[in-house]
Design an enzyme around this catalytic site. Structure first.
Site, PDB file in Angstrom:
ATOM      1  N   ARG A 161       0.834  -1.217   0.000  1.00 52.50           N
ATOM      2  CA  ARG A 161       0.000   0.000   0.000  1.00 52.50           C
ATOM      3  C   ARG A 161       0.862   1.257   0.000  1.00 52.50           C
ATOM      4  NH1 ARG A 161      -3.001  -3.670  -0.595  1.00 52.50           N
ATOM      5  NH2 ARG A 161      -5.140  -3.859   0.154  1.00 52.50           N
ATOM      6  N   SER A 240     -10.564  -1.162   3.745  1.00 48.77           N
ATOM      7  CA  SER A 240      -9.719  -1.381   4.927  1.00 48.77           C
ATOM      8  C   SER A 240      -9.323  -0.035   5.523  1.00 48.77           C
ATOM      9  CB  SER A 240      -8.445  -2.129   4.537  1.00 48.77           C
ATOM     10  OG  SER A 240      -8.748  -3.414   4.063  1.00 48.77           O
ATOM     11  N   GLU A 337      -4.839   3.237   7.040  1.00 47.35           N
ATOM     12  CA  GLU A 337      -4.593   3.081   5.608  1.00 47.35           C
ATOM     13  C   GLU A 337      -5.244   4.213   4.821  1.00 47.35           C
ATOM     14  OE1 GLU A 337      -5.323   1.346   1.712  1.00 47.35           O
ATOM     15  OE2 GLU A 337      -6.422   0.055   3.092  1.00 47.35           O
TER      16      GLU A 337
HETATM   17  N1  EPU Z   1     -10.204 -11.876   9.955  1.00 45.89           N
HETATM   18  C1  EPU Z   1     -10.733 -11.882  11.233  1.00 45.89           C
HETATM   19  N2  EPU Z   1     -11.864 -11.132  11.450  1.00 45.89           N
HETATM   20  C2  EPU Z   1     -12.471 -10.429  10.471  1.00 45.89           C
HETATM   21  C3  EPU Z   1     -11.931 -10.437   9.165  1.00 45.89           C
HETATM   22  C4  EPU Z   1     -10.787 -11.178   8.931  1.00 45.89           C
HETATM   23  O1  EPU Z   1     -10.207 -12.509  12.141  1.00 45.89           O
HETATM   24  O2  EPU Z   1     -13.477  -9.766  10.756  1.00 45.89           O
HETATM   25  C5  EPU Z   1      -8.982 -12.638   9.684  1.00 45.89           C
HETATM   26  C6  EPU Z   1      -9.272 -13.731   8.677  1.00 45.89           C
HETATM   27  O3  EPU Z   1      -9.515 -14.922   9.340  1.00 45.89           O
HETATM   28  C7  EPU Z   1      -8.008 -13.824   7.897  1.00 45.89           C
HETATM   29  C8  EPU Z   1      -7.355 -12.480   8.040  1.00 45.89           C
HETATM   30  O4  EPU Z   1      -8.025 -11.788   9.070  1.00 45.89           O
HETATM   31  O5  EPU Z   1      -7.127 -14.757   8.467  1.00 45.89           O
HETATM   32  C9  EPU Z   1      -7.321 -11.685   6.756  1.00 45.89           C
HETATM   33  O6  EPU Z   1      -8.619 -11.295   6.364  1.00 45.89           O
HETATM   34  P1  EPU Z   1      -8.996 -10.950   4.833  1.00 45.89           P
HETATM   35  O7  EPU Z   1      -8.592 -12.077   3.960  1.00 45.89           O
HETATM   36  O8  EPU Z   1     -10.413 -10.515   4.792  1.00 45.89           O
HETATM   37  O9  EPU Z   1      -8.023  -9.764   4.421  1.00 45.89           O
HETATM   38  P2  EPU Z   1      -7.496  -8.472   5.182  1.00 45.89           P
HETATM   39  O10 EPU Z   1      -6.069  -8.678   5.543  1.00 45.89           O
HETATM   40  O11 EPU Z   1      -8.429  -8.063   6.266  1.00 45.89           O
HETATM   41  C10 EPU Z   1      -6.582  -7.387   2.986  1.00 45.89           C
HETATM   42  C11 EPU Z   1      -6.634  -6.052   2.306  1.00 45.89           C
HETATM   43  C12 EPU Z   1      -7.963  -5.872   1.581  1.00 45.89           C
HETATM   44  C13 EPU Z   1      -8.109  -6.988   0.570  1.00 45.89           C
HETATM   45  C14 EPU Z   1      -8.043  -8.324   1.315  1.00 45.89           C
HETATM   46  C15 EPU Z   1      -8.106  -9.504   0.383  1.00 45.89           C
HETATM   47  C16 EPU Z   1      -5.266  -4.558   3.656  1.00 45.89           C
HETATM   48  C17 EPU Z   1      -5.225  -3.412   4.600  1.00 45.89           C
HETATM   49  N3  EPU Z   1      -6.471  -4.990   3.293  1.00 45.89           N
HETATM   50  O12 EPU Z   1      -7.586  -7.373   3.997  1.00 45.89           O
HETATM   51  O13 EPU Z   1      -7.905  -4.641   0.894  1.00 45.89           O
HETATM   52  O14 EPU Z   1      -9.319  -6.888  -0.142  1.00 45.89           O
HETATM   53  O15 EPU Z   1      -6.786  -8.418   2.042  1.00 45.89           O
HETATM   54  O16 EPU Z   1      -6.886  -9.645  -0.265  1.00 45.89           O
HETATM   55  O17 EPU Z   1      -4.208  -5.032   3.242  1.00 45.89           O
HETATM   56  C18 EPU Z   1      -8.423  -2.333   1.121  1.00 45.89           C
HETATM   57  O18 EPU Z   1      -7.209  -2.119   1.076  1.00 45.89           O
HETATM   58  O19 EPU Z   1      -9.272  -1.387   1.236  1.00 45.89           O
HETATM   59  C19 EPU Z   1      -8.905  -3.696   1.091  1.00 45.89           C
HETATM   60  C20 EPU Z   1     -10.199  -4.002   1.237  1.00 45.89           C
END
Ligand code: EPU
Length: 341
Positions: A161, A240, A337
């Site tokens: 990012r 995010s 972010e």
């Molecule tokens: N998780 C939880 N609780 C929740 C949601 C997720 O415990 O409410 C855990 C899940 O179990 C998983 C981990 O967190 O192990 C990751 O969750 P997720 O795959 O939903 O991805 P994220 O890390 O929360 C990132 C990006 C998103 C992108 C997703 C999918 C960042 C800041 N965010 O989210 O990007 O869509 O991966 O690749 O890196 C954005 O930047 O606006 C955005 C939505």
């Protein structure tokens, strides 16, 4: 001033749905028009800010200068596998365009809100892909030298990012177009395109659709995003809200003693671990939290939401409470972010 709209409402121009106005609003189609806008800002000592899709933005008040917005939105194919998008192309329309033409590389980034010109700025990413993987060149207007510059993706200092546009060129470069080097799904004579479906439940969803194709990946990503992320047209949000923190491996190990189920992605050198902020916020008990006009999305703890009529201060107060609580419980400082203006 010509082409400047006064007292321009920004409520529809940011996905959080925050009310604010710009003293002036100016759109550009060409570099010449952009040059005139910057000249006018200089002459009148007005600050300027480039607002693209407004999907990663907190507006804390009325902007006292000129909000600049790209308007050119053409997609062209300068070479068989090189796609050029002007800054105002709607990102997801670009992804759809490439998928329809069998060009691979952007399909995992389906349904990300915003415009193409912002893709390199924060190196958008999702489901195992990042914009930097395909960006060959970024064209920008240099507001100090008034030159139009073409910078190679390899020179954009892309990180998680992050890019040169958030660093050395912040407040100086205005992206006007981006070129993406893509790979044909069906390469004549073999070779072929390597689909990227290793992330989370993407693999299973793609298999359920009949196996990997660009179209199936796009459909699967859209389904996952629609299930987890709120539609900004219905519920104000900026995706995010926090970055996933990167912590020393030793700290991750200590935390795992207390929380064996904590997810984490080790860096290639094994020295650091990226921990999902969503997990930390969820585990700290904030998922689904509501307080007046603001809340934490019940299906994704990393997304703060406007429940109706929220102010920037209310959102930022909630963010501060979450940051303090996560810091107290896990010793990890979350950073935002979203951009705050
Ligand atoms: N998780 C939880 N609780 C929740 C949601 C997720 O415990 O409410 C855990 C899940 O179990 C998983 C981990 O967190 O192990 C990751 O969750 P997720 O795959 O939903 O991805 P994220 O890390 O929360 C990132 C990006 C998103 C992108 C997703 C999918 C960042 C800041 N965010 O989210 O990007 O869509 O991966 O690749 O890196 C954005 O930047 O606006 C955005 C939505």
């Amino acid at each position: 001033m010509t082409n400047f709209s006064d007292n321009f409402p920004l409520g529809d121009r940011n996905t959080f749905g925050l009310d604010a106005t710009a003293r002036y609003w100016a759109e550009f189609r060409t570099t010449g028009e952009l040059r005139d806008i910057i000249l006018a800002c200089r002459e009148r000592h007005l600050p300027w800010y480039v607002l693209s899709g407004g999907s990663n933005l907190i507006l804390t008040g009325n902007f006292p200068g000129v909000v600049i917005h790209p308007a050119a939105a053409e997609i062209t194919l300068p070479e068989a596998t090189l796609v050029r998008a002007e800054a105002a192309v709607v990102w997801d329309e670009l992804v759809a365009w490439t998928v329809e033409r069998g060009l691979g590389g952007l399909e995992n980034l389906s349904l990300i809100p915003g415009l193409a010109g912002a893709a390199p700025v924060q190196n958008i990413g999702a489901y195992g892909a990042e914009a930097k993987d395909t960006i060959e060149t970024v064209e920008y207007f240099d507001t100090e030298t008034f030159d139009t510059v073409r910078i190679k993706g390899a020179d954009c200092a892309f990180g998680y990012r992050d890019s040169i546009f958030k660093g050395a060129l912040k407040g100086r470069a205005i992206v006007t177009a981006v070129e993406f080097r893509l790979v044909p799904e069906d390469t004549p004579g073999g070779g072929g395109y390597t689909y990227n479906i290793g992330y989370g439940d993407l693999h299973d969803r793609v298999e359920a659709l009949g196996g990997p194709t660009l179209d199936h990946i796009r459909r699967a990503v859209i389904a996952i995003r629609e299930a987890k992320l709120p539609d900004p047209a219905v519920t104000g949000n900026a995706g995010s809200f926090f970055k996933n923190p990167v912590i020393p491996a030793a700290q991750a190990e200590r935390l795992r003693e207390a929380y064996p189920e904590m997810p984490g992605y080790p860096s290639a050198d094994g020295e650091t671990v990226k921990v999902p902020a969503a997990w930390l916020i969820d585990r700290a008990g904030w998922k689904g939290f509501r307080c007046g006009t603001v809340g934490v999305h019940p299906k994704q703890a990393l997304v703060l939401i406007n429940l109706g009529g929220a102010t920037a201060q209310e959102i930022l107060n909630l963010a501060r409470r979450i940051i303090a609580d996560v810091e107290r419980k896990f010793g990890i400082a979350l950073s935002m972010e979203v951009n705050v203006l």
